[in-house]
Design a protein around this motif. Sequence first.
Motif, PDB file in Angstrom:
ATOM      1  N   GLU A  67      34.444   1.404  24.840  1.00 15.74           N
ATOM      2  CA  GLU A  67      33.544   0.569  25.647  1.00 15.74           C
ATOM      3  C   GLU A  67      32.776  -0.366  24.723  1.00 15.74           C
ATOM      4  OE1 GLU A  67      30.840   3.142  27.753  1.00 15.74           O
ATOM      5  OE2 GLU A  67      29.714   1.465  28.615  1.00 15.74           O
ATOM      6  N   ILE A  68      32.455  -1.561  25.218  1.00 14.73           N
ATOM      7  CA  ILE A  68      31.585  -2.477  24.454  1.00 14.73           C
ATOM      8  C   ILE A  68      30.455  -2.927  25.382  1.00 14.73           C
ATOM      9  CG2 ILE A  68      31.433  -4.597  23.097  1.00 14.73           C
ATOM     10  CD1 ILE A  68      34.526  -4.586  22.938  1.00 14.73           C
ATOM     11  N   VAL A  69      29.224  -2.576  25.020  1.00 16.48           N
ATOM     12  CA  VAL A  69      28.055  -3.025  25.780  1.00 16.48           C
ATOM     13  C   VAL A  69      27.437  -4.187  25.018  1.00 16.48           C
ATOM     14  CG1 VAL A  69      25.739  -2.346  26.550  1.00 16.48           C
ATOM     15  CG2 VAL A  69      27.635  -0.692  26.658  1.00 16.48           C
ATOM     16  N   GLN A  70      27.111  -5.284  25.728  1.00 16.38           N
ATOM     17  CA  GLN A  70      26.453  -6.443  25.079  1.00 16.38           C
ATOM     18  C   GLN A  70      25.125  -6.678  25.778  1.00 16.38           C
ATOM     19  OE1 GLN A  70      29.267  -9.877  25.009  1.00 16.38           O
ATOM     20  NE2 GLN A  70      30.714  -8.381  25.788  1.00 16.38           N
ATOM     21  N   THR A  71      24.039  -6.700  25.024  1.00 17.22           N
ATOM     22  CA  THR A  71      22.744  -6.816  25.693  1.00 17.22           C
ATOM     23  C   THR A  71      21.685  -7.404  24.775  1.00 17.22           C
ATOM     24  OG1 THR A  71      21.030  -5.550  26.860  1.00 17.22           O
ATOM     25  CG2 THR A  71      22.112  -4.438  25.034  1.00 17.22           C
ATOM     26  N   ASP A  72      20.612  -7.936  25.401  1.00 13.43           N
ATOM     27  CA  ASP A  72      19.429  -8.321  24.626  1.00 13.43           C
ATOM     28  C   ASP A  72      18.262  -7.385  24.930  1.00 13.43           C
ATOM     29  OD1 ASP A  72      18.863  -9.125  27.194  1.00 13.43           O
ATOM     30  OD2 ASP A  72      18.517 -11.245  26.713  1.00 13.43           O
ATOM     31  N   ASP A  73      18.557  -6.245  25.569  1.00 12.84           N
ATOM     32  CA  ASP A  73      17.514  -5.284  25.940  1.00 12.84           C
ATOM     33  C   ASP A  73      17.661  -4.013  25.087  1.00 12.84           C
ATOM     34  OD1 ASP A  73      15.934  -3.360  27.069  1.00 12.84           O
ATOM     35  OD2 ASP A  73      16.569  -3.744  29.133  1.00 12.84           O
ATOM     36  N   PRO A  74      16.689  -3.737  24.207  1.00  7.91           N
ATOM     37  CA  PRO A  74      16.810  -2.562  23.330  1.00  7.91           C
ATOM     38  C   PRO A  74      16.979  -1.243  24.095  1.00  7.91           C
ATOM     39  CG  PRO A  74      14.950  -3.934  22.644  1.00  7.91           C
ATOM     40  CD  PRO A  74      15.471  -4.523  23.917  1.00  7.91           C
ATOM     41  N   GLU A  75      16.368  -1.141  25.260  1.00  5.40           N
ATOM     42  CA  GLU A  75      16.495   0.111  26.032  1.00  5.40           C
ATOM     43  C   GLU A  75      17.954   0.330  26.451  1.00  5.40           C
ATOM     44  OE1 GLU A  75      13.995   2.253  26.911  1.00  5.40           O
ATOM     45  OE2 GLU A  75      12.248   1.066  26.280  1.00  5.40           O
ATOM     46  N   VAL A  76      18.629  -0.748  26.762  1.00  4.00           N
ATOM     47  CA  VAL A  76      20.056  -0.653  27.132  1.00  4.00           C
ATOM     48  C   VAL A  76      20.889  -0.361  25.884  1.00  4.00           C
ATOM     49  CG1 VAL A  76      22.038  -1.933  28.073  1.00  4.00           C
ATOM     50  CG2 VAL A  76      19.763  -2.176  29.121  1.00  4.00           C
ATOM     51  N   ALA A  77      20.597  -1.104  24.818  1.00  5.19           N
ATOM     52  CA  ALA A  77      21.387  -0.949  23.584  1.00  5.19           C
ATOM     53  C   ALA A  77      21.288   0.471  23.040  1.00  5.19           C
ATOM     54  CB  ALA A  77      20.913  -1.945  22.532  1.00  5.19           C
ATOM     55  N   PHE A  78      20.113   1.080  23.158  1.00  2.93           N
ATOM     56  CA  PHE A  78      19.924   2.403  22.558  1.00  2.93           C
ATOM     57  C   PHE A  78      20.139   3.532  23.567  1.00  2.93           C
ATOM     58  CE2 PHE A  78      16.869   0.031  19.559  1.00  2.93           C
ATOM     59  CZ  PHE A  78      17.894  -0.233  18.670  1.00  2.93           C
ATOM     60  N   GLY A  79      20.554   3.205  24.781  1.00  6.60           N
ATOM     61  CA  GLY A  79      20.746   4.229  25.815  1.00  6.60           C
ATOM     62  C   GLY A  79      21.754   5.284  25.376  1.00  6.60           C
ATOM     63  N   ASP A  80      21.287   6.522  25.205  1.00  5.95           N
ATOM     64  CA  ASP A  80      22.141   7.683  24.869  1.00  5.95           C
ATOM     65  C   ASP A  80      22.896   7.537  23.548  1.00  5.95           C
ATOM     66  OD1 ASP A  80      21.405   8.995  27.214  1.00  5.95           O
ATOM     67  OD2 ASP A  80      22.942   7.915  28.361  1.00  5.95           O
ATOM     68  N   VAL A  81      22.406   6.701  22.640  1.00  2.00           N
ATOM     69  CA  VAL A  81      23.176   6.526  21.395  1.00  2.00           C
ATOM     70  C   VAL A  81      22.992   7.702  20.435  1.00  2.00           C
ATOM     71  CG1 VAL A  81      23.371   4.007  21.402  1.00  2.00           C
ATOM     72  CG2 VAL A  81      21.420   5.071  20.251  1.00  2.00           C
ATOM     73  N   ASN A  82      24.086   8.013  19.754  1.00  3.94           N
ATOM     74  CA  ASN A  82      24.092   9.069  18.733  1.00  3.94           C
ATOM     75  C   ASN A  82      23.866   8.489  17.334  1.00  3.94           C
ATOM     76  OD1 ASN A  82      26.600   9.542  20.849  1.00  3.94           O
ATOM     77  ND2 ASN A  82      25.244  11.312  20.652  1.00  3.94           N
ATOM     78  N   TYR A  83      24.214   7.213  17.179  1.00  5.21           N
ATOM     79  CA  TYR A  83      24.047   6.522  15.891  1.00  5.21           C
ATOM     80  C   TYR A  83      23.478   5.143  16.184  1.00  5.21           C
ATOM     81  CZ  TYR A  83      27.233  10.155  14.344  1.00  5.21           C
ATOM     82  OH  TYR A  83      27.791  11.377  14.096  1.00  5.21           O
ATOM     83  N   ALA A  84      22.506   4.724  15.372  1.00  2.00           N
ATOM     84  CA  ALA A  84      21.940   3.382  15.545  1.00  2.00           C
ATOM     85  C   ALA A  84      21.877   2.704  14.184  1.00  2.00           C
ATOM     86  CB  ALA A  84      20.548   3.462  16.161  1.00  2.00           C
ATOM     87  N   LEU A  85      22.537   1.558  14.071  1.00  2.00           N
ATOM     88  CA  LEU A  85      22.527   0.788  12.829  1.00  2.00           C
ATOM     89  C   LEU A  85      21.698  -0.472  13.076  1.00  2.00           C
ATOM     90  CD1 LEU A  85      25.558   2.235  13.131  1.00  2.00           C
ATOM     91  CD2 LEU A  85      25.791   1.274  10.869  1.00  2.00           C
ATOM     92  N   LEU A  86      20.503  -0.502  12.498  1.00  2.00           N
ATOM     93  CA  LEU A  86      19.579  -1.600  12.766  1.00  2.00           C
ATOM     94  C   LEU A  86      19.759  -2.664  11.682  1.00  2.00           C
ATOM     95  CD1 LEU A  86      16.386   0.414  13.842  1.00  2.00           C
ATOM     96  CD2 LEU A  86      18.493  -0.004  15.099  1.00  2.00           C
ATOM     97  N   VAL A  87      20.575  -3.650  12.023  1.00  2.00           N
ATOM     98  CA  VAL A  87      20.980  -4.677  11.054  1.00  2.00           C
ATOM     99  C   VAL A  87      20.155  -5.951  11.252  1.00  2.00           C
ATOM    100  CG1 VAL A  87      22.903  -6.098  10.237  1.00  2.00           C
ATOM    101  CG2 VAL A  87      23.321  -3.727  10.945  1.00  2.00           C
ATOM    102  N   GLY A  88      19.901  -6.303  12.480  1.00  2.00           N
ATOM    103  CA  GLY A  88      19.196  -7.560  12.768  1.00  2.00           C
ATOM    104  C   GLY A  88      17.758  -7.492  12.303  1.00  2.00           C
ATOM    105  N   SER A  89      17.324  -8.516  11.598  1.00  2.00           N
ATOM    106  CA  SER A  89      15.908  -8.596  11.266  1.00  2.00           C
ATOM    107  C   SER A  89      15.581 -10.056  11.009  1.00  2.00           C
ATOM    108  CB  SER A  89      15.562  -7.722  10.069  1.00  2.00           C
ATOM    109  OG  SER A  89      16.065  -8.271   8.893  1.00  2.00           O
ATOM    110  N   ARG A  90      14.316 -10.324  10.864  1.00  2.00           N
ATOM    111  CA  ARG A  90      13.870 -11.704  10.694  1.00  2.00           C
ATOM    112  C   ARG A  90      13.993 -12.075   9.221  1.00  2.00           C
ATOM    113  NH1 ARG A  90       9.542 -15.073  12.442  1.00  2.00           N
ATOM    114  NH2 ARG A  90      10.015 -16.976  11.301  1.00  2.00           N
ATOM    115  N   PRO A  91      14.844 -13.053   8.891  1.00  2.00           N
ATOM    116  CA  PRO A  91      14.970 -13.436   7.478  1.00  2.00           C
ATOM    117  C   PRO A  91      13.710 -14.138   6.979  1.00  2.00           C
ATOM    118  CG  PRO A  91      16.311 -14.881   8.852  1.00  2.00           C
ATOM    119  CD  PRO A  91      15.653 -13.891   9.778  1.00  2.00           C
ATOM    120  N   ARG A  92      13.490 -14.044   5.674  1.00  2.00           N
ATOM    121  CA  ARG A  92      12.347 -14.738   5.076  1.00  2.00           C
ATOM    122  C   ARG A  92      12.623 -16.235   5.111  1.00  2.00           C
ATOM    123  NH1 ARG A  92       8.703 -13.051   0.606  1.00  2.00           N
ATOM    124  NH2 ARG A  92       9.859 -11.119   0.607  1.00  2.00           N
ATOM    125  N   SER A  93      11.720 -17.009   5.669  1.00  2.00           N
ATOM    126  CA  SER A  93      11.927 -18.459   5.649  1.00  2.00           C
ATOM    127  C   SER A  93      11.016 -19.071   4.596  1.00  2.00           C
ATOM    128  CB  SER A  93      11.677 -19.049   7.034  1.00  2.00           C
ATOM    129  OG  SER A  93      10.513 -18.504   7.594  1.00  2.00           O
TER     130      SER A  93
END
Length: 328
Positions: A67-93
Amino acid sequence: MKDPVRVAVTGAAGQIGYSLLFRIASGQMLGEDQPVALQLLEITPALDALKGVAMELEDCAFPLLTEIVQTDDPEVAFGDVNYALLVGSRPRSKGMERKDLLEANGAIFTVQGRALSSSAASDVKVLVVGNPANTNALIAMSNAPDVPNDRFTAMTRLDHNRAKAQLAQKTGTSVNDVTKMTIWGNHSATQYPDIFHAEVGGRSAAELVNDQGWLESEFIPTVQQRGAAIIEARGLSSAASAANAAIDHMRDWALGTPDGDWVSMAIPSDGSYGVPEGIISSFPVTCSGGEYSIVQGLEIDEFSQGRIDATVAELQEERDTVAELGLV
Ligand code: NDP
């Protein structure tokens, strides 16, 4: 076949995501007998790009991808997850102070910590890749009251792998001969790659190298500055090797480290080696049965202690800054 596990990846349409997702879906992270559902989080403007990545994932026809879930809602993205890889972050400008960077990322990682706490599976394991990774992990952990603290980790595995490669080159051996490498502290230019407990073909690496000049003037700065050197050479950041390290980190945490070796992970300090509690700092760890434990009893000489103290002091400063901002 096993039941599928749920794996969340944030910043999934970014450079690291583009190297990472295909390897997770092909079984390189959790094993070739482990089906996975991918739950991909992006900011709203990147959802179109994410759609393209999801189309490519479909076109690989990975047998393990359920399955592939695509979302901009963290509650949906993390729903029942066993592993979470937090890659996105705000780059230094340009012109951004470290405090501004910590604050901008605080907004992301407080929200994600809360969403993990309310939505993830009870066995969730979290890896923070997005920089400043150690302190972002601390922020997420502090905002996730229902997730045990020891499930929050940050990535120093790329530094660990870089250090192994440099030592193998110096000793004219292969990375397969290099064991017991350690990265201490922060994933930043203050990190301390420690070869004093490392072995090359079962022999003490420090004795084999026996060159303090190389250690101080070449090895340590090369490992610390490797990301910048790759940007300089390639014109782009080291996304593929970062994704590879994230795979290594999660695989070893889930499936275990080899006998007679250890890896480096940034984890909440329990006070071992005098590293104060309340920060997420890199240690040598072994993993078994889905749990990690710090390798105890290593002798730390004065040179190493000075380096560890410096990187730990930076982490404490970052912790104090985010505490002042009310993020932890
Ligand atoms: P990358 O995928 O290249 O990098 C993502 C993060 O990983 C950055 O913080 C980067 O740090 C860090 N990182 C850690 N180790 C390394 C390494 N060795 N080499 C390179 N980066 C490393 O960034 P992109 O800009 O391509 O993609 C980020 C994505 O995240 C974007 O698509 C953006 O929309 C998304 N995003 C998602 C959020 C969310 O899901 N809520 C929030 C914010 C962004 P550094 O900055 O130091 O290079």
